[in-house]
Design a protein around this motif. Structure first.
Motif, mmCIF file in Angstrom:
data_model
loop_
_atom_site.group_PDB
_atom_site.id
_atom_site.type_symbol
_atom_site.label_atom_id
_atom_site.label_comp_id
_atom_site.label_asym_id
_atom_site.label_seq_id
_atom_site.Cartn_x
_atom_site.Cartn_y
_atom_site.Cartn_z
ATOM 1 N N UNK A 34 0.831 -1.201 0.000
ATOM 2 C CA UNK A 34 0.000 0.000 0.000
ATOM 3 C C UNK A 34 0.868 1.254 0.000
ATOM 4 N N UNK A 35 2.019 1.173 0.647
ATOM 5 C CA UNK A 35 2.916 2.329 0.684
ATOM 6 C C UNK A 35 3.497 2.626 -0.697
ATOM 7 N N UNK A 38 -0.870 4.040 -5.025
ATOM 8 C CA UNK A 38 -1.423 5.381 -5.010
ATOM 9 C C UNK A 38 -2.211 5.610 -3.730
ATOM 10 N N UNK A 39 -2.439 6.852 -3.418
ATOM 11 C CA UNK A 39 -3.245 7.166 -2.252
ATOM 12 C C UNK A 39 -2.390 7.510 -1.059
ATOM 13 N N UNK A 40 -1.109 7.180 -1.114
ATOM 14 C CA UNK A 40 -0.175 7.630 -0.084
ATOM 15 C C UNK A 40 0.914 8.426 -0.776
ATOM 16 N N UNK A 294 3.969 -6.105 -7.428
ATOM 17 C CA UNK A 294 2.990 -5.623 -8.401
ATOM 18 C C UNK A 294 2.690 -4.145 -8.177
ATOM 19 N N UNK A 295 2.560 -3.748 -6.896
ATOM 20 C CA UNK A 295 2.282 -2.340 -6.588
ATOM 21 C C UNK A 295 3.432 -1.444 -7.063
ATOM 22 N N UNK A 311 -7.864 7.188 -9.370
ATOM 23 C CA UNK A 311 -8.370 7.264 -7.998
ATOM 24 C C UNK A 311 -7.620 6.233 -7.156
ATOM 25 N N UNK A 312 -7.163 6.630 -5.959
ATOM 26 C CA UNK A 312 -6.487 5.642 -5.100
ATOM 27 C C UNK A 312 -7.415 4.474 -4.811
ATOM 28 N N UNK A 313 -6.900 3.253 -4.976
ATOM 29 C CA UNK A 313 -7.733 2.061 -4.822
ATOM 30 C C UNK A 313 -6.872 0.929 -4.274
ATOM 31 N N UNK A 314 -6.388 1.114 -3.042
ATOM 32 C CA UNK A 314 -5.536 0.096 -2.429
ATOM 33 C C UNK A 314 -4.298 -0.129 -3.270
#
Ligand SMILES: [Fe+2]
Length: 545
Positions: A34-35, A38-40, A294-295, A311-314
């Protein structure tokens, strides 16, 4: 005081998580993933960030070219990435902070009539990439754009906005490309693609390959440079993927193709790892660290493509999307990799089994399937164009009644293909054109309503573009040419050379011109047209042009 310098980088967080794998391993690794996602650490998320003065840049930062993408009738995304030393760790810039980059978009190549200008920040956290959504533009018009920072000005790119939704466009010319293994040869096909008169280009995956690249660039056999040793292993970390994009983006032919046309991109497997499926890696690796890999790969992909901010999505990155191209076409760009079930029967070419034929199996995922069916139902376009990754039509590799099929392609997910074709039927779609990559050869295929019955209705066509470079020089008739064309009567064309496809849509026809290059293991390959086909509006089926 800057807060960016004492926050661990995503790779440091991943590394820390990997050391704790024995304790609550899945949650820990997932949070590391998650780090990376996206979204962080979104650009601008921290007000006290250290903005660097442009004079920090003592060397040209525009070494990776420019790109534009996802054109709308009134907007287009403009991309570049600052990298004074693209193949060095940290690309020759500080480990944290941001730099303000100017941009302008004009109606002429010499920037005498500038339409819009502004500035955007390049952030260390997004590897100094710049993504500008240039809005307020006029529909179906050619524009030129460039970036500036300090004393430096980028190369000029040309782009084109989409036609307005209501417009009766007479015709459009589009490029189809995929599969560009750097180490397999030169991107000569891109040098020729840059010379074509196109409105846009679709890239349907394998923009990078994850395998190690040696110091001479594999089959490019460089004698004038030595590639860094850091490229000579499989990409797994954010740093690896970023370096890989830097290498690819330094290629002058790839830069020329991006600077010449706006691109609509989607990925396949090699942007992460060969034949991965959803959250499942290729071989029997531990799936938990794969989520983080993968992230990292998805983040590096976004950093290097002319895409709007998702859009941030995990740990996911939503890449499937739809574009109206006047009344002439609707583009439904698919992602058949991120949400798919694992390949059946151990992957590869296998006989169909109850496992592969399980009606629950999905290639697009339930949400994307619904989105696709809804979009077809609402479509008012003459042509429904579906750029996507893997071969849709049946491919038997023997003329015997029962044949092995590719478990990685739609043949390995027959129930999902049936739901796709049902959605096409129920929406009353008359003119379906699938644009496909993956297989490193060119095909022209009739899409049959039932591939088990050669006499069933032809419901659309599939143009499979060959690779830009993957698999080397190639040949017009590969060794299985006679078998494949005999075993699959709906296959009207098969060519094994490198190149790209030009797809022209007008009110009467969709046409594919299959371009091929003579060779790619030396940089002087010339262009030819291997074959041209059309399908008639309202009467689907591949015919010679
Ligand atoms: Fe490929």
């Amino acid at each position: 005081m800057s807060s960016t310098s004492d926050r661990p980088t995503p790779d440091q967080q991943l590394l820390a998580a990997a050391g704790r794998l024995d304790r609550r391993r899945f949650l820990t690794v997932t949070s590391a993933a998650a780090a990376l996602a996206f979204g962080v650490n979104l650009p601008g998320a921290h007000a006290e960030e250290n903005e660097l003065a442009p004079r920090t840049l003592t060397e040209n930062p525009f070494t990776l070219g420019v790109a534009s993408g996802d054109p709308l009738p009134d907007a287009v995304v403009l991309w570049t990435r600052l990298a004074p030393r693209p193949l060095e760790p940290g690309v020759g810039l500080p480990p944290a902070g941001s730099i303000k980059v100017g941009w302008e978009i004009a109606r002429d190549e010499r920037f005498r009539r500038v339409e819009r200008r502004g500035s955007a920040k390049a952030h260390a956290e997004f590897n100094w990439s710049v993504h500008v959504d240039a809005t307020g533009l006029e529909a179906a018009r050619e524009y030129w754009y460039r970036f500036t920072v300090g004393q430096w000005t980028s190369p000029v790119g040309r782009t084109r906005t989409a036609p307005s939704h209501g417009r009766k466009l007479d015709s459009t010319k589009l490029g189809l490309v995929s599969c560009q293994a750097y180490e397999d040869g030169y991107f000569t096909a891109y040098r020729h693609l840059a010379q074509e008169d196109l409105d846009a280009v679709f890239h349907v995956g394998d923009y990078i390959y994850e395998y190690g690249i040696d110091s001479v660039g594999g089959d490019r056999r460089y004698t004038d440079r030595v590639l860094p040793a850091a490229l000579n292993h499989e990409t797994t970390t954010l740093e690896d993927y970023r370096l890989r994009y830097s290498l690819y983006k330094t290629d002058p032919d790839l830069q020329a193709a991006h600077a010449a046309h706006p691109w609509y991109v989607t990925w396949d497997d090699h942007e992460v790892e060969n034949n991965y499926a959803g959250g499942i890696p290729e071989k029997n690796q531990d799936p938990a660290p794969f989520v983080a890999r993968r992230a990292a790969a998805y983040r590096a992909y976004w950093e290097n493509q002319p895409l709007r901010m998702p859009k941030p999505n995990g740990t996911d990155l939503t890449l499937y999307r739809r574009f109206q191209y006047g009344q002439l076409a609707q583009f439904d760009i698919l992602d058949t990799r991120q949400y798919r079930d694992d390949q059946a029967n151990g992957d590869g070419w296998q006989y169909p089994t109850p496992e592969s034929q399980d009606p629950k199996r999905t290639l697009m995922g339930a949400t994307q399937e619904r989105w696709f069916a809804d979009g077809l139902r609402r479509s008012k376009a003459l042509w429904n164009v579906v750029p996507q990754q893997v071969v849709f039509s049946r491919r038997k590799n023997t003329t015997a009644a029962s044949s092995k099929l590719s478990m990685d392609a739609w043949d390995g997910y027959p129930a999902a293909r049936e739901r796709f074709l049902t959605a096409v039927d129920q929406a009353g779609v008359k003119n379906l054109v699938l644009l496909t990559g993956d297989v490193h050869v060119a095909y022209a295929l009739d899409v049959k309503r039932d591939f088990d019955d050669p006499n069933s209705r032809t419901v659309g066509v599939e143009f499979v573009g060959t690779s830009i470079s993957s698999d080397g020089d190639g040949e017009a008739h590969p060794s299985n040419w006679a078998t494949l064309t005999a075993a699959n009567p709906h296959m009207k064309f098969y060519d094994g050379r490198r190149g790209y496809t030009v797809v022209t849509l007008d009110r009467q026809h969709a046409r594919a011109d299959y371009r091929a290059v003579t060779h790619i293991t030396r940089p002087d390959g010339t262009l030819l047209t291997a074959a041209s086909f059309v399908t008639e509006a309202g009467n689907p089926g591949i015919r010679p042009a």
